[in-house]
Design a protein around this motif. Sequence first.
Motif, short mmCIF file in Angstrom:
data_model
loop_
_atom_site.label_atom_id
_atom_site.label_comp_id
_atom_site.label_asym_id
_atom_site.label_seq_id
_atom_site.Cartn_x
_atom_site.Cartn_y
_atom_site.Cartn_z
N GLY A 74 0.79 -1.22 0.00
CA GLY A 74 0.00 0.00 0.00
C GLY A 74 0.82 1.27 0.00
N ASP A 75 2.13 1.17 -0.27
CA ASP A 75 2.98 2.35 -0.31
C ASP A 75 2.93 2.97 -1.71
N TYR A 76 2.81 4.28 -1.77
CA TYR A 76 2.76 4.99 -3.05
C TYR A 76 4.04 5.80 -3.25
N ALA A 77 4.56 5.74 -4.47
CA ALA A 77 5.81 6.41 -4.78
C ALA A 77 5.59 7.90 -5.00
N GLU A 78 6.64 8.67 -4.76
CA GLU A 78 6.61 10.08 -5.12
C GLU A 78 6.62 10.18 -6.65
N SER A 79 6.02 11.24 -7.17
CA SER A 79 5.89 11.36 -8.63
C SER A 79 7.24 11.39 -9.34
N TRP A 80 8.24 12.04 -8.74
CA TRP A 80 9.53 12.16 -9.41
C TRP A 80 10.28 10.82 -9.50
N GLU A 81 9.89 9.85 -8.66
CA GLU A 81 10.54 8.54 -8.73
C GLU A 81 10.35 7.89 -10.10
N SER A 82 9.29 8.29 -10.80
CA SER A 82 9.03 7.68 -12.11
C SER A 82 10.21 7.83 -13.05
N GLU A 83 11.02 8.87 -12.87
CA GLU A 83 12.19 9.06 -13.75
C GLU A 83 13.10 7.84 -13.71
N TYR A 84 13.31 7.29 -12.52
CA TYR A 84 14.24 6.18 -12.38
C TYR A 84 13.61 4.86 -12.82
N SER B 14 11.67 25.78 5.07
CA SER B 14 10.83 25.76 3.87
C SER B 14 9.42 25.36 4.27
N SER B 15 8.46 26.04 3.69
CA SER B 15 7.05 25.70 3.91
C SER B 15 6.50 25.18 2.60
N VAL B 16 6.07 23.91 2.61
CA VAL B 16 5.58 23.26 1.40
C VAL B 16 4.11 22.92 1.59
N GLY B 17 3.28 23.34 0.65
CA GLY B 17 1.85 23.09 0.73
C GLY B 17 1.41 21.90 -0.07
N ASN B 18 0.10 21.82 -0.34
CA ASN B 18 -0.44 20.75 -1.16
C ASN B 18 0.19 20.76 -2.54
N PHE B 19 0.25 19.61 -3.16
CA PHE B 19 0.80 19.46 -4.52
C PHE B 19 2.26 19.89 -4.61
N GLU B 20 2.98 19.76 -3.46
CA GLU B 20 4.42 20.01 -3.41
C GLU B 20 4.77 21.45 -3.80
N ARG B 21 3.89 22.39 -3.50
CA ARG B 21 4.16 23.79 -3.83
C ARG B 21 4.98 24.44 -2.70
N LEU B 22 6.07 25.11 -3.08
CA LEU B 22 6.88 25.83 -2.11
C LEU B 22 6.20 27.16 -1.80
N LEU B 23 5.76 27.34 -0.56
CA LEU B 23 5.03 28.54 -0.17
C LEU B 23 5.95 29.62 0.40
N HIS B 24 6.99 29.18 1.11
CA HIS B 24 7.85 30.16 1.77
C HIS B 24 9.20 29.49 2.06
N GLN B 25 10.26 30.26 1.99
CA GLN B 25 11.59 29.72 2.32
C GLN B 25 12.42 30.81 2.94
N ARG C 168 13.52 15.12 -3.05
CA ARG C 168 12.30 15.54 -3.74
C ARG C 168 12.52 15.60 -5.25
N GLY C 169 13.68 15.10 -5.70
CA GLY C 169 13.97 15.09 -7.12
C GLY C 169 14.44 16.43 -7.69
N GLU C 170 14.71 17.39 -6.82
CA GLU C 170 15.11 18.72 -7.29
C GLU C 170 16.60 18.75 -7.65
N ASP C 171 16.93 19.43 -8.71
CA ASP C 171 18.31 19.55 -9.19
C ASP C 171 19.05 20.57 -8.31
N LEU C 172 20.03 20.09 -7.55
CA LEU C 172 20.81 20.97 -6.68
C LEU C 172 22.12 21.41 -7.30
N PHE C 173 22.64 20.56 -8.17
CA PHE C 173 23.97 20.83 -8.73
C PHE C 173 24.15 19.96 -9.97
#
Length: 442
Positions: A261-271, A431-442, A340-345
Amino acid sequence: MRKILALKTLWLAVGIVLLFQVVPSHSLKERDFGPEFDQLTDEVVTPHFDWAAQYEKGPLRMFSIGHTGHQRDAIELGQRFPLTIEHLNTLRSGFGYPPGHPWMNIKGTSEADRLKQFRAIIVRDLDVIVPDGQFMFEVYPDEVTYKILDKVRSGAGLVIFTHYSNTVDGAPVVYSRRRPEIDKILYQKGNAVADPGHFLARGVPFQGLTAWSKIPDEKTFEGKMIRREFGKGRILILTGLFPQVGSSQSSRFTASNTYAGDYAESWESEYYYAFAMKALLWAARKEPSLLIKGYKLTDENGGELKSVPASRSDKCRVELALDGAAGADIKVAWWVRNSRGEDLFHTSTPLQSGQAVLCLPALGRGCYYVDSIIRRGKITVNWGTTLLEVTGDLTIAEISTDRSSLAPDDRLELKLKFSDGAPKGTYLRFSSVGNFERLLHQ
């Protein structure tokens, strides 16, 4: 009174019968919904990683046979890797829309139409065939089944991502009746095939992906694949890696959920897509000229590490070793991504004596994905990902707030307790992250 009620009931029953006699299904006019209903399009581009616009052995010619609602995954894979896609839409309960189906009488979708389309495609030059594992040989007409197997015997690859025996959600589908004569070809006939260069498994960050996180090592990961030869063709069955739960699972190429019953994060689909492309290439005998031997993490003195201390991460390196004839102008494009799949470098380094080296940037405590794409000019040769764990002595031991919920414009106070005294120069990033992985404040 009873006689009147009986007459009314009889009149209603007769009326229903007459209604169905007046408008039989076969007399309905064929409806033309246009190409949007049945054709694939790459006009809608979704966010994706840049794995390989070009591959050293050319685009792969794939025949995708699948449920109408499952074909988008072929386009998604084609956004990331060079594919020439032939497709045929089917049903879970049959090869085309039979009389009585809600979508009956739509132009081009009857069983006869589908057979005609199949016959036109199967004679073409195909590298690999990918049926929809949920709705496969159990519902295909014999002509379709045996022409696919003849194509494989002549040299095409066959990749089965999921081969159900039934569905967890109990959908009433006929494919629960397996065909022993077909299973014998898929699972027993022909020789088992090894993957001595570990092309399929090496460079797959399986322990960092939800569906595969409990796989302990590369050997176990490889053991979940069934690799066989049938005539001149290869068959690869991956049911052990793609446990699609529920008959409504809409992608063959991503393991988006598990039996637990575990669901993957959307960005995992890349791998998952990156592995799926390797599976298709292996079945088509189009493995790359350079194979990944392994990744190694080292400190500033060259000593091998299992994890990187955050205080010295910018002094450590990831070393990639390759095997094969490299030739000239080989470079490795590197990406470091967070959980979170974000490109840092990202950067690019040359391949020298079969090895490429990435000098890591300063990284905080956490788990990271280090992608490496081996390229000759603009042409991709191979790709892989390794996991990177960054550790730190200083951790947040406790977080508390002054309230459990917020109204608009409310102020929230957080108190943090650290495991130890913070060294000079330490700073916090909130960092404040809301629904749908939206960055609200940092």
